[in-house]
Design a protein around this motif. Sequence first.
Motif, PDB file in Angstrom:
ATOM      1  N   GLU A  12      60.504 -44.917  34.028  1.00 52.54           N
ATOM      2  CA  GLU A  12      59.775 -43.688  33.720  1.00 52.54           C
ATOM      3  C   GLU A  12      59.091 -43.151  34.967  1.00 52.54           C
ATOM      4  OE1 GLU A  12      55.877 -42.313  31.096  1.00 52.54           O
ATOM      5  OE2 GLU A  12      56.863 -44.216  30.677  1.00 52.54           O
ATOM      6  N   LEU A  13      59.278 -41.870  35.248  1.00 54.15           N
ATOM      7  CA  LEU A  13      58.665 -41.259  36.420  1.00 54.15           C
ATOM      8  C   LEU A  13      57.185 -41.020  36.174  1.00 54.15           C
ATOM      9  CD1 LEU A  13      61.383 -38.628  37.398  1.00 54.15           C
ATOM     10  CD2 LEU A  13      60.921 -40.813  38.521  1.00 54.15           C
ATOM     11  N   PRO A  14      56.325 -41.256  37.173  1.00 51.98           N
ATOM     12  CA  PRO A  14      54.891 -40.986  36.992  1.00 51.98           C
ATOM     13  C   PRO A  14      54.652 -39.499  36.808  1.00 51.98           C
ATOM     14  CG  PRO A  14      55.386 -41.434  39.301  1.00 51.98           C
ATOM     15  CD  PRO A  14      56.636 -41.754  38.533  1.00 51.98           C
ATOM     16  N   GLU A  15      53.626 -39.169  36.037  1.00 50.11           N
ATOM     17  CA  GLU A  15      53.297 -37.767  35.791  1.00 50.11           C
ATOM     18  C   GLU A  15      52.817 -37.103  37.074  1.00 50.11           C
ATOM     19  OE1 GLU A  15      50.402 -35.019  32.958  1.00 50.11           O
ATOM     20  OE2 GLU A  15      50.252 -37.212  32.918  1.00 50.11           O
ATOM     21  N   ASP A  16      53.324 -35.924  37.332  1.00 49.89           N
ATOM     22  CA  ASP A  16      52.925 -35.159  38.515  1.00 49.89           C
ATOM     23  C   ASP A  16      51.609 -34.460  38.211  1.00 49.89           C
ATOM     24  OD1 ASP A  16      52.645 -33.575  40.734  1.00 49.89           O
ATOM     25  OD2 ASP A  16      54.662 -32.720  40.666  1.00 49.89           O
ATOM     26  N   THR A  17      50.542 -34.876  38.866  1.00 48.90           N
ATOM     27  CA  THR A  17      49.216 -34.286  38.630  1.00 48.90           C
ATOM     28  C   THR A  17      48.660 -33.615  39.884  1.00 48.90           C
ATOM     29  OG1 THR A  17      48.156 -36.401  39.139  1.00 48.90           O
ATOM     30  CG2 THR A  17      48.667 -35.946  36.816  1.00 48.90           C
ATOM     31  N   GLY A  18      49.500 -33.372  40.880  1.00 47.14           N
ATOM     32  CA  GLY A  18      49.053 -32.763  42.115  1.00 47.14           C
ATOM     33  C   GLY A  18      48.634 -31.316  41.933  1.00 47.14           C
ATOM     34  N   ALA A  19      48.014 -30.775  42.969  1.00 47.73           N
ATOM     35  CA  ALA A  19      47.509 -29.404  42.905  1.00 47.73           C
ATOM     36  C   ALA A  19      48.614 -28.385  42.653  1.00 47.73           C
ATOM     37  CB  ALA A  19      46.766 -29.068  44.203  1.00 47.73           C
ATOM     38  N   PHE A  20      49.830 -28.691  43.115  1.00 47.13           N
ATOM     39  CA  PHE A  20      50.949 -27.751  42.944  1.00 47.13           C
ATOM     40  C   PHE A  20      51.993 -28.277  41.967  1.00 47.13           C
ATOM     41  CE2 PHE A  20      49.064 -26.575  47.006  1.00 47.13           C
ATOM     42  CZ  PHE A  20      48.975 -25.194  46.878  1.00 47.13           C
ATOM     43  N   ALA A  21      51.536 -29.099  41.016  1.00 49.99           N
ATOM     44  CA  ALA A  21      52.453 -29.622  40.000  1.00 49.99           C
ATOM     45  C   ALA A  21      53.091 -28.483  39.210  1.00 49.99           C
ATOM     46  CB  ALA A  21      51.703 -30.561  39.064  1.00 49.99           C
ATOM     47  N   TRP A  22      52.310 -27.422  38.963  1.00 47.65           N
ATOM     48  CA  TRP A  22      52.823 -26.275  38.215  1.00 47.65           C
ATOM     49  C   TRP A  22      54.001 -25.615  38.919  1.00 47.65           C
ATOM     50  CZ3 TRP A  22      52.719 -21.662  40.834  1.00 47.65           C
ATOM     51  CH2 TRP A  22      51.852 -21.584  41.931  1.00 47.65           C
ATOM     52  N   LEU A  23      53.964 -25.601  40.256  1.00 45.98           N
ATOM     53  CA  LEU A  23      55.035 -24.980  41.026  1.00 45.98           C
ATOM     54  C   LEU A  23      56.267 -25.875  41.059  1.00 45.98           C
ATOM     55  CD1 LEU A  23      55.837 -22.559  42.782  1.00 45.98           C
ATOM     56  CD2 LEU A  23      54.911 -23.778  44.756  1.00 45.98           C
ATOM     57  N   ARG A  24      56.052 -27.190  41.239  1.00 46.53           N
ATOM     58  CA  ARG A  24      57.176 -28.121  41.250  1.00 46.53           C
ATOM     59  C   ARG A  24      57.858 -28.185  39.890  1.00 46.53           C
ATOM     60  NH1 ARG A  24      53.545 -30.670  44.865  1.00 46.53           N
ATOM     61  NH2 ARG A  24      52.462 -31.747  43.174  1.00 46.53           N
ATOM     62  N   ALA A  25      57.078 -28.011  38.819  1.00 45.57           N
ATOM     63  CA  ALA A  25      57.637 -28.079  37.469  1.00 45.57           C
ATOM     64  C   ALA A  25      58.610 -26.937  37.173  1.00 45.57           C
ATOM     65  CB  ALA A  25      56.510 -28.071  36.433  1.00 45.57           C
ATOM     66  N   LEU A  26      58.561 -25.876  37.944  1.00 44.40           N
ATOM     67  CA  LEU A  26      59.466 -24.747  37.734  1.00 44.40           C
ATOM     68  C   LEU A  26      60.909 -25.084  38.077  1.00 44.40           C
ATOM     69  CD1 LEU A  26      57.347 -21.800  39.214  1.00 44.40           C
ATOM     70  CD2 LEU A  26      57.916 -22.149  36.809  1.00 44.40           C
ATOM     71  N   GLY A  27      61.116 -26.051  38.982  1.00 42.50           N
ATOM     72  CA  GLY A  27      62.464 -26.346  39.444  1.00 42.50           C
ATOM     73  C   GLY A  27      62.922 -25.332  40.473  1.00 42.50           C
ATOM     74  N   PRO A  28      64.051 -25.585  41.144  1.00 39.21           N
ATOM     75  CA  PRO A  28      64.521 -24.684  42.213  1.00 39.21           C
ATOM     76  C   PRO A  28      64.732 -23.248  41.756  1.00 39.21           C
ATOM     77  CG  PRO A  28      65.691 -26.776  42.295  1.00 39.21           C
ATOM     78  CD  PRO A  28      64.896 -26.789  41.017  1.00 39.21           C
ATOM     79  N   ARG A  29      65.407 -23.057  40.621  1.00 35.45           N
ATOM     80  CA  ARG A  29      65.664 -21.693  40.152  1.00 35.45           C
ATOM     81  C   ARG A  29      64.375 -20.997  39.714  1.00 35.45           C
ATOM     82  NH1 ARG A  29      70.824 -22.227  36.171  1.00 35.45           N
ATOM     83  NH2 ARG A  29      69.553 -23.942  35.396  1.00 35.45           N
ATOM     84  N   GLY A  30      63.495 -21.761  39.096  1.00 35.06           N
ATOM     85  CA  GLY A  30      62.221 -21.199  38.683  1.00 35.06           C
ATOM     86  C   GLY A  30      61.352 -20.786  39.860  1.00 35.06           C
ATOM     87  N   ARG A  31      61.410 -21.575  40.934  1.00 36.85           N
ATOM     88  CA  ARG A  31      60.622 -21.226  42.123  1.00 36.85           C
ATOM     89  C   ARG A  31      61.166 -19.971  42.794  1.00 36.85           C
ATOM     90  NH1 ARG A  31      60.196 -26.929  42.427  1.00 36.85           N
ATOM     91  NH2 ARG A  31      62.006 -27.148  43.792  1.00 36.85           N
ATOM     92  N   ARG A  32      62.481 -19.804  42.777  1.00 36.54           N
ATOM     93  CA  ARG A  32      63.046 -18.559  43.333  1.00 36.54           C
ATOM     94  C   ARG A  32      62.639 -17.363  42.472  1.00 36.54           C
ATOM     95  NH1 ARG A  32      67.571 -21.999  44.319  1.00 36.54           N
ATOM     96  NH2 ARG A  32      68.630 -21.296  42.426  1.00 36.54           N
ATOM     97  N   ALA A  33      62.618 -17.560  41.154  1.00 40.53           N
ATOM     98  CA  ALA A  33      62.157 -16.490  40.255  1.00 40.53           C
ATOM     99  C   ALA A  33      60.682 -16.185  40.513  1.00 40.53           C
ATOM    100  CB  ALA A  33      62.363 -16.915  38.804  1.00 40.53           C
ATOM    101  N   PHE A  34      59.892 -17.237  40.745  1.00 40.35           N
ATOM    102  CA  PHE A  34      58.479 -17.054  41.056  1.00 40.35           C
ATOM    103  C   PHE A  34      58.316 -16.213  42.319  1.00 40.35           C
ATOM    104  CE2 PHE A  34      54.615 -18.197  43.300  1.00 40.35           C
ATOM    105  CZ  PHE A  34      53.647 -18.156  42.309  1.00 40.35           C
ATOM    106  N   GLY A  35      59.106 -16.520  43.345  1.00 43.02           N
ATOM    107  CA  GLY A  35      59.040 -15.764  44.594  1.00 43.02           C
ATOM    108  C   GLY A  35      59.373 -14.295  44.395  1.00 43.02           C
ATOM    109  N   GLY A  36      60.397 -14.020  43.590  1.00 38.38           N
ATOM    110  CA  GLY A  36      60.782 -12.638  43.336  1.00 38.38           C
ATOM    111  C   GLY A  36      59.719 -11.883  42.547  1.00 38.38           C
ATOM    112  N   ALA A  37      59.162 -12.534  41.521  1.00 38.09           N
ATOM    113  CA  ALA A  37      58.138 -11.882  40.703  1.00 38.09           C
ATOM    114  C   ALA A  37      56.839 -11.702  41.478  1.00 38.09           C
ATOM    115  CB  ALA A  37      57.880 -12.704  39.438  1.00 38.09           C
ATOM    116  N   PHE A  38      56.469 -12.702  42.277  1.00 39.75           N
ATOM    117  CA  PHE A  38      55.252 -12.610  43.093  1.00 39.75           C
ATOM    118  C   PHE A  38      55.370 -11.462  44.090  1.00 39.75           C
ATOM    119  CE2 PHE A  38      52.379 -13.507  46.552  1.00 39.75           C
ATOM    120  CZ  PHE A  38      51.266 -14.095  45.941  1.00 39.75           C
ATOM    121  N   GLY A  39      56.498 -11.400  44.792  1.00 36.24           N
ATOM    122  CA  GLY A  39      56.705 -10.327  45.763  1.00 36.24           C
ATOM    123  C   GLY A  39      56.739  -8.963  45.108  1.00 36.24           C
TER     124      GLY A  39
END
Length: 425
Positions: A12-39
């Motif tokens: 079992e993988l440890p739970e990601d509780t870092g400051a940017f866990a929300w960003l890592r949880a998006l996955g690669p495609r989600g992060r690209r979508a985040f970049g497009g929406a943010f911009g």
Amino acid sequence: MSTTKTQPEQGELPEDTGAFAWLRALGPRGRRAFGGAFGGYALDSYDFFTLPLSMVAIAAYFSLDSGQTGLLTTVTLVVSAIGGALAGILADRIGRVRALMITVITYALFTVLCGFAPNYETLLVFRALQGLGFGGEWAVGAILVAEYATAKHRGRTLGAIQSAWAAGWALAVIVYTLVFQFLDADTAWRVMFWTGALPALLVVYVRRNVTDAPEAAERRRTSRDRGSFTAIFRKDLARTTVFAVLLSTGVQGGYYTLATWVPTYLKSERGLTVVGTGGYLAFLISGAFIGYLTGGYLTDVLGRKKNIALFAVLSAGCILAYTNIPSGADGLLLVLGFPLGFCMSAIFSGFGSFLAELYPTAVRGTGQGFTYNTGRAVGAFFPTLVGFLAGSWGVGGALVFGAVGYGLAVVALLGLPETRGRELV
């Protein structure tokens, strides 16, 4: 006797509780979508603020009174309701990414054309058409990212998207300060609008790198009532739609009153120079940026409704304090700019997640686009009313009317459910 689990079990993988866990949880495609929406939202903000920052110069160039200058903002926001509703339908029918590109191209094109306006009437038309794209971008971008985000992190993820507004606002103030320092006012306001072509570069990135969330896209494609106004007013959603419009009206009425008239207030009643106004706005904007991020975190911790109610009350209090600072106390004006920006922005952080969670996938674009932008259109009459009241009350006195909007928002929350933790697909 209870025990606390401190180590993950084997495999079992440890739970990601870092400051940017929300960003890592998006996955690669989600992060690209985040970049497009943010911009997209940052540049949407940039294009919007070209008008309020240039308003004094435009009023002088076309010999406008305060009511006419306020109308320039109002018509943008009123037409944005149409743009937002249409963009929501497009997002449900042709997909989030394609709708996002259409909105960005629209607001960029008409912002540039504003710089070529030969008279007030033409500027009013171009600014209205700019509202078509301006109204649709946030709703489409927010839904795109919301459908990638996990329920646990959705509030802070969409709060980070909202912070793009402050980033675009800051960029507009920097460009405004430089342009108005080195060019005469009659030319500078046109140059400000011409720089609104920047978003065209973002479309290239979105087209190449961003896709809709697969599960949400599949559910949208297989639904029979996607992209329908009648669907968001059917029996099970009508109450939600009405109260969501009231909520959006109150929050945006208060916000756009401040965003439109604070630069004019600082110049006309406080006598600040262009550079001085930019310095004061820097405190306001830095407070806004931190407010968006803080509000995003609190909307996950406290819940959507409590976060909005908390900052509605605080925003109204800040307006009253900000507009009643004694003459000559410009240092206090500077200091209070930070909490004012913080509170009136933190309230928006829960909007992206809250409105997305109120509607099913098939009509999420229509629901969010309609409620957010209809509220924006009705709230848009607040700046115009302030413009007309300014003649007798003064700009500072008229700004107090923005506090009424925040009171309406608190009342609207009584008719809406709490949605924290709700899964979207």
